[in-house]
Design a protein around this motif. Structure first.
Motif, PDB file in Angstrom:
ATOM      1  N   VAL A 151      -1.131   2.799   8.067  1.00 15.64           N
ATOM      2  CA  VAL A 151       0.064   3.629   7.043  1.00 15.64           C
ATOM      3  C   VAL A 151       0.439   4.340   8.581  1.00 15.64           C
ATOM      4  O   VAL A 151       0.034   4.914   9.204  1.00 15.64           O
ATOM      5  CB  VAL A 151      -0.215   4.546   6.285  1.00 15.64           C
ATOM      6  N   HIS A 152       2.312   3.995   8.536  1.00  9.10           N
ATOM      7  CA  HIS A 152       3.105   5.379   9.234  1.00  9.10           C
ATOM      8  C   HIS A 152       4.464   5.765   8.815  1.00  9.10           C
ATOM      9  O   HIS A 152       4.589   5.334   8.013  1.00  9.10           O
ATOM     10  CB  HIS A 152       2.864   4.621  10.934  1.00  9.10           C
ATOM     11  N   GLY A 153       5.479   6.397   9.231  1.00  4.07           N
ATOM     12  CA  GLY A 153       6.567   6.472   9.136  1.00  4.07           C
ATOM     13  C   GLY A 153       6.655   8.568   8.892  1.00  4.07           C
ATOM     14  O   GLY A 153       5.127   8.740   8.543  1.00  4.07           O
ATOM     15  N   ARG A 154       7.733   8.927   9.057  1.00  3.54           N
ATOM     16  CA  ARG A 154       8.164  10.215   8.669  1.00  3.54           C
ATOM     17  C   ARG A 154       6.812  11.574   7.716  1.00  3.54           C
ATOM     18  O   ARG A 154       6.736  12.050   7.924  1.00  3.54           O
ATOM     19  CB  ARG A 154       8.710  10.697   8.757  1.00  3.54           C
ATOM     20  N   ALA A 155       7.260  10.616   6.498  1.00  2.46           N
ATOM     21  CA  ALA A 155       6.224  10.787   5.595  1.00  2.46           C
ATOM     22  C   ALA A 155       4.863  10.235   5.217  1.00  2.46           C
ATOM     23  O   ALA A 155       4.354  10.188   4.282  1.00  2.46           O
ATOM     24  CB  ALA A 155       7.089  10.397   4.267  1.00  2.46           C
ATOM     25  N   ASN A 156       4.509   9.237   6.334  1.00  2.00           N
ATOM     26  CA  ASN A 156       2.915   8.585   5.854  1.00  2.00           C
ATOM     27  C   ASN A 156       3.313   7.856   5.399  1.00  2.00           C
ATOM     28  O   ASN A 156       2.748   7.933   4.069  1.00  2.00           O
ATOM     29  CB  ASN A 156       2.247   9.404   5.823  1.00  2.00           C
ATOM     30  N   ASN A 157       4.782   7.328   4.510  1.00  2.00           N
ATOM     31  CA  ASN A 157       4.533   6.490   3.180  1.00  2.00           C
ATOM     32  C   ASN A 157       4.911   4.465   3.961  1.00  2.00           C
ATOM     33  O   ASN A 157       5.603   3.913   3.040  1.00  2.00           O
ATOM     34  CB  ASN A 157       5.780   6.678   2.510  1.00  2.00           C
ATOM     35  N   HIS A 190      10.956  -1.889  -4.665  1.00  2.00           N
ATOM     36  CA  HIS A 190      11.420  -0.864  -3.256  1.00  2.00           C
ATOM     37  C   HIS A 190      10.274   0.396  -2.387  1.00  2.00           C
ATOM     38  O   HIS A 190      10.249   0.412  -1.350  1.00  2.00           O
ATOM     39  CB  HIS A 190      12.861   0.270  -3.552  1.00  2.00           C
ATOM     40  N   HIS A 191       9.701   0.595  -3.459  1.00  2.00           N
ATOM     41  CA  HIS A 191       8.627   1.721  -3.361  1.00  2.00           C
ATOM     42  C   HIS A 191       8.058   1.679  -3.961  1.00  2.00           C
ATOM     43  O   HIS A 191       8.161   1.424  -5.207  1.00  2.00           O
ATOM     44  CB  HIS A 191       9.325   3.329  -2.501  1.00  2.00           C
ATOM     45  N   ILE A 192       6.349   1.893  -4.412  1.00  2.00           N
ATOM     46  CA  ILE A 192       5.441   2.394  -4.348  1.00  2.00           C
ATOM     47  C   ILE A 192       4.378   3.613  -4.857  1.00  2.00           C
ATOM     48  O   ILE A 192       3.737   3.545  -3.200  1.00  2.00           O
ATOM     49  CB  ILE A 192       4.454   1.315  -4.933  1.00  2.00           C
ATOM     50  N   TYR A 193       4.915   4.540  -4.865  1.00  4.33           N
ATOM     51  CA  TYR A 193       3.984   5.986  -4.486  1.00  4.33           C
ATOM     52  C   TYR A 193       3.296   6.403  -5.944  1.00  4.33           C
ATOM     53  O   TYR A 193       2.342   7.118  -4.825  1.00  4.33           O
ATOM     54  CB  TYR A 193       5.257   7.050  -3.977  1.00  4.33           C
ATOM     55  N   SER A 194       3.606   6.679  -7.144  1.00  7.19           N
ATOM     56  CA  SER A 194       3.287   7.239  -7.602  1.00  7.19           C
ATOM     57  C   SER A 194       1.995   6.692  -7.794  1.00  7.19           C
ATOM     58  O   SER A 194       1.350   5.390  -7.945  1.00  7.19           O
ATOM     59  CB  SER A 194       4.205   6.657  -8.664  1.00  7.19           C
ATOM     60  N   LYS A 195       1.117   8.144  -8.169  1.00 11.47           N
ATOM     61  CA  LYS A 195       0.047   7.976  -8.463  1.00 11.47           C
ATOM     62  C   LYS A 195      -0.429   7.291  -9.699  1.00 11.47           C
ATOM     63  O   LYS A 195      -1.549   6.736  -9.847  1.00 11.47           O
ATOM     64  CB  LYS A 195      -1.433   9.193  -7.941  1.00 11.47           C
ATOM     65  N   PRO A 222       8.294  -0.755   1.962  1.00 10.13           N
ATOM     66  CA  PRO A 222       8.152  -1.296   0.028  1.00 10.13           C
ATOM     67  C   PRO A 222       6.777  -1.195   0.606  1.00 10.13           C
ATOM     68  O   PRO A 222       6.301  -1.234   0.423  1.00 10.13           O
ATOM     69  CB  PRO A 222       8.991  -2.615   0.769  1.00 10.13           C
ATOM     70  N   GLY A 223       6.706  -1.559  -1.345  1.00 11.75           N
ATOM     71  CA  GLY A 223       5.542  -1.564  -1.614  1.00 11.75           C
ATOM     72  C   GLY A 223       6.048  -3.695  -2.431  1.00 11.75           C
ATOM     73  O   GLY A 223       6.472  -3.582  -2.862  1.00 11.75           O
TER      74      GLY A 223
END
Length: 186
Positions: free
Chosen positions: A154-160, A74-79, A103-104
């Motif tokens: 990278v784009h989007g409101r949160a740059n994600n 769904h997402h991969i944010y965590s460093k 998504p990731g």
């Protein structure tokens, strides 16, 4: 497939048989033959680096199989997650990439047992959604030379959000464009 020839001592042969018995009793299902081949391969490789000549030796032929696994997240944010996956890929001799964001995507290439170990570790992490979307087996060779983090505009409101059009082009250049449809359904 690559074939290697190694000589095993009686003790080493017994250790290998014990490991194979454990695998066969784990009821691995469809992938059990590949897991057995992988276990034999790893054992032979570990033995052959230890002692080139063994008494009471037998000869074993081993086929080394290469896997490529594709995960949708769904997402991969965590460093921390990303750092762990980078570390594990080096430790397990895996190549491929992480596409962070939403998504990731995670792609790994390597021996069956190393892919299996990576799978166990990555699934132990907390995910909103992580799904193994595609499993390619018995590949001729690797597409990737190392394991890296891929970034596409990278784009989007949160740059994600990654540019999935650029990602699709990247896959097409690697001659694996069909994976995009498998991952995202379009």
């Amino acid at each position: 497939l690559r074939f290697e020839w190694t000589r095993l001592s009686t003790t080493q042969e017994n250790e290998l048989l014990q490991q194979l018995t454990e695998i066969s009793t784990d009821s691995l299902g469809e992938g059990s033959l590949l897991m057995i081949v992988s276990a034999v391969t790893e054992y032979i490789e570990s033995v052959s680096t230890g002692s080139p000549s063994c008494e009471d030796a037998v000869t074993a032929a081993v086929a080394v199989s290469l896997n490529r696994l594709w995960y949708y997240a769904h997402h991969i944010y965590s460093k921390e997650k990303r750092s762990n996956m980078m570390k594990w890929s080096r430790e397990l001799n895996l190549t491929g990439f992480i596409l962070p964001g939403k998504p990731g995507v995670i792609c790994i290439e390597g021996s069956i047992s190393n892919c299996r170990e990576f799978n166990v570790r990555v699934r132990a992490m907390n995910w909103q959604l992580l799904k193994l979307q595609h499993d390619e087996r018995e590949l001729e060779g690797r597409l990737f030379t190392d394991f890296e983090e891929m970034i596409f505009d990278v784009h989007g409101r949160a740059n994600n959000h990654q540019d999935l059009g650029q990602f699709r082009t990247f896959l097409e250049e690697k001659q694996i464009g069909e994976v995009f449809t498998i991952l995202f359904g379009f």
